[in-house]
Scaffold this motif. Sequence first.
Motif, mmCIF file in Angstrom:
data_model
loop_
_atom_site.group_PDB
_atom_site.id
_atom_site.type_symbol
_atom_site.label_atom_id
_atom_site.label_comp_id
_atom_site.label_asym_id
_atom_site.label_seq_id
_atom_site.Cartn_x
_atom_site.Cartn_y
_atom_site.Cartn_z
ATOM 1 N N GLU A 80 39.261 42.926 -24.735
ATOM 2 C CA GLU A 80 39.141 42.621 -22.922
ATOM 3 C C GLU A 80 40.130 43.784 -22.413
ATOM 4 O O GLU A 80 39.722 44.484 -21.350
ATOM 5 C CB GLU A 80 39.764 41.550 -22.121
ATOM 6 C CG GLU A 80 39.208 40.355 -22.621
ATOM 7 C CD GLU A 80 39.724 38.920 -22.397
ATOM 8 O OE1 GLU A 80 40.929 38.715 -21.603
ATOM 9 O OE2 GLU A 80 39.156 37.751 -22.174
ATOM 10 N N GLN A 81 40.906 44.200 -23.040
ATOM 11 C CA GLN A 81 41.576 45.322 -22.912
ATOM 12 C C GLN A 81 40.513 46.769 -22.890
ATOM 13 O O GLN A 81 41.056 47.097 -21.491
ATOM 14 C CB GLN A 81 42.749 45.416 -23.426
ATOM 15 C CG GLN A 81 43.781 47.050 -23.026
ATOM 16 C CD GLN A 81 45.040 46.685 -24.387
ATOM 17 O OE1 GLN A 81 45.434 45.935 -25.084
ATOM 18 N NE2 GLN A 81 46.270 47.399 -23.938
ATOM 19 N N ALA A 82 39.935 47.008 -24.060
ATOM 20 C CA ALA A 82 39.400 47.877 -24.167
ATOM 21 C C ALA A 82 37.775 47.938 -22.677
ATOM 22 O O ALA A 82 37.802 49.217 -22.270
ATOM 23 C CB ALA A 82 38.620 47.606 -25.390
ATOM 24 N N VAL A 83 37.861 47.068 -22.559
ATOM 25 C CA VAL A 83 37.012 47.029 -20.964
ATOM 26 C C VAL A 83 37.179 47.269 -19.731
ATOM 27 O O VAL A 83 36.949 48.257 -18.682
ATOM 28 C CB VAL A 83 35.724 45.506 -21.322
ATOM 29 C CG1 VAL A 83 34.653 45.092 -20.063
ATOM 30 C CG2 VAL A 83 35.231 45.254 -22.292
ATOM 31 N N ARG A 84 38.604 46.591 -19.528
ATOM 32 C CA ARG A 84 39.352 46.725 -19.057
ATOM 33 C C ARG A 84 39.723 48.703 -18.805
ATOM 34 O O ARG A 84 39.536 49.637 -17.504
ATOM 35 C CB ARG A 84 40.782 46.689 -17.923
ATOM 36 C CG ARG A 84 40.307 44.784 -17.615
ATOM 37 C CD ARG A 84 41.897 44.262 -17.384
ATOM 38 N NE ARG A 84 42.866 44.365 -18.347
ATOM 39 C CZ ARG A 84 42.905 43.173 -19.703
ATOM 40 N NH1 ARG A 84 41.784 42.193 -19.542
ATOM 41 N NH2 ARG A 84 44.180 43.640 -20.998
ATOM 42 N N SER A 85 40.011 49.030 -19.661
ATOM 43 C CA SER A 85 40.617 50.786 -19.827
ATOM 44 C C SER A 85 38.969 51.371 -19.980
ATOM 45 O O SER A 85 38.962 52.433 -19.404
ATOM 46 C CB SER A 85 40.994 50.526 -21.497
ATOM 47 O OG SER A 85 40.923 52.806 -21.889
ATOM 48 N N GLN A 86 37.756 51.113 -20.541
ATOM 49 C CA GLN A 86 37.414 51.403 -20.268
ATOM 50 C C GLN A 86 36.293 51.171 -18.708
ATOM 51 O O GLN A 86 36.031 52.877 -17.793
ATOM 52 C CB GLN A 86 35.276 51.340 -21.076
ATOM 53 C CG GLN A 86 34.157 51.803 -20.508
ATOM 54 C CD GLN A 86 33.687 51.542 -22.179
ATOM 55 O OE1 GLN A 86 33.638 49.826 -22.379
ATOM 56 N NE2 GLN A 86 32.455 51.390 -22.583
ATOM 57 N N GLN A 87 36.423 50.617 -17.571
ATOM 58 C CA GLN A 87 36.155 50.702 -16.217
ATOM 59 C C GLN A 87 37.305 51.280 -16.148
ATOM 60 O O GLN A 87 36.741 52.018 -14.622
ATOM 61 C CB GLN A 87 36.338 49.193 -15.934
ATOM 62 C CG GLN A 87 35.223 47.967 -16.183
ATOM 63 C CD GLN A 87 35.363 46.845 -16.142
ATOM 64 O OE1 GLN A 87 36.862 46.041 -15.532
ATOM 65 N NE2 GLN A 87 34.475 46.243 -16.133
ATOM 66 N N SER A 88 38.336 51.964 -16.557
ATOM 67 C CA SER A 88 38.787 52.285 -15.270
ATOM 68 C C SER A 88 39.278 53.803 -15.218
ATOM 69 O O SER A 88 38.844 54.610 -15.137
ATOM 70 C CB SER A 88 40.702 51.958 -16.240
ATOM 71 O OG SER A 88 41.333 51.071 -15.841
#
Length: 176
Positions: A80-88
């Motif tokens: 989830e953190q990787a997805v949020r980071s990628q979205q950012s």
Amino acid sequence: MLESLFLQQLALLRQQTATKFLKASRPAEAVSQADQQFVSQAEELKRPGSSWSYREDRYALRAVLEGSFRRDAALRDEQEQAVRSQQSTVEIISRLQSQMENLQMRLQHMRAGQPWFLSSSYRIPGTPVTMIGRFQQGRASIELNLSPDRDPVTAEAGFVRGVGPANLGVSANFGF
């Protein structure tokens, strides 16, 4: 001899129970249910009246299940953190692209507002020096050139013979 067979059966029972409950959707309930099932089946394997214990296998089962569920939860958190980071990152890149496009459009509008070009040259009388000035799209340039006279023998300044044909120049650019 029977106790070693009991311990082997406990190990198999522990593996089967762990495999059955590892994919449960609710970890807290799964550990409790697995423990209850293991205890009831281990009691059936235990010889009546013996002091055999299945306590270590029971704790090992709980440890395996809890460790697996913690690991799965940590993995989900990392994903989830990787997805949020990628979205950012995508959002930041999108903003930067938008800003670059804005700047490019502003620059094109500035150029469109100044389509004219101004150029002038002046040859200083009695010398081989020519001064050229240009202005276009917010940039100004001034050039000083030496240009040979067509007939060096009759030139007012014999300076050209020593320097050679237009081999010296100075220029300066100014941006506005």
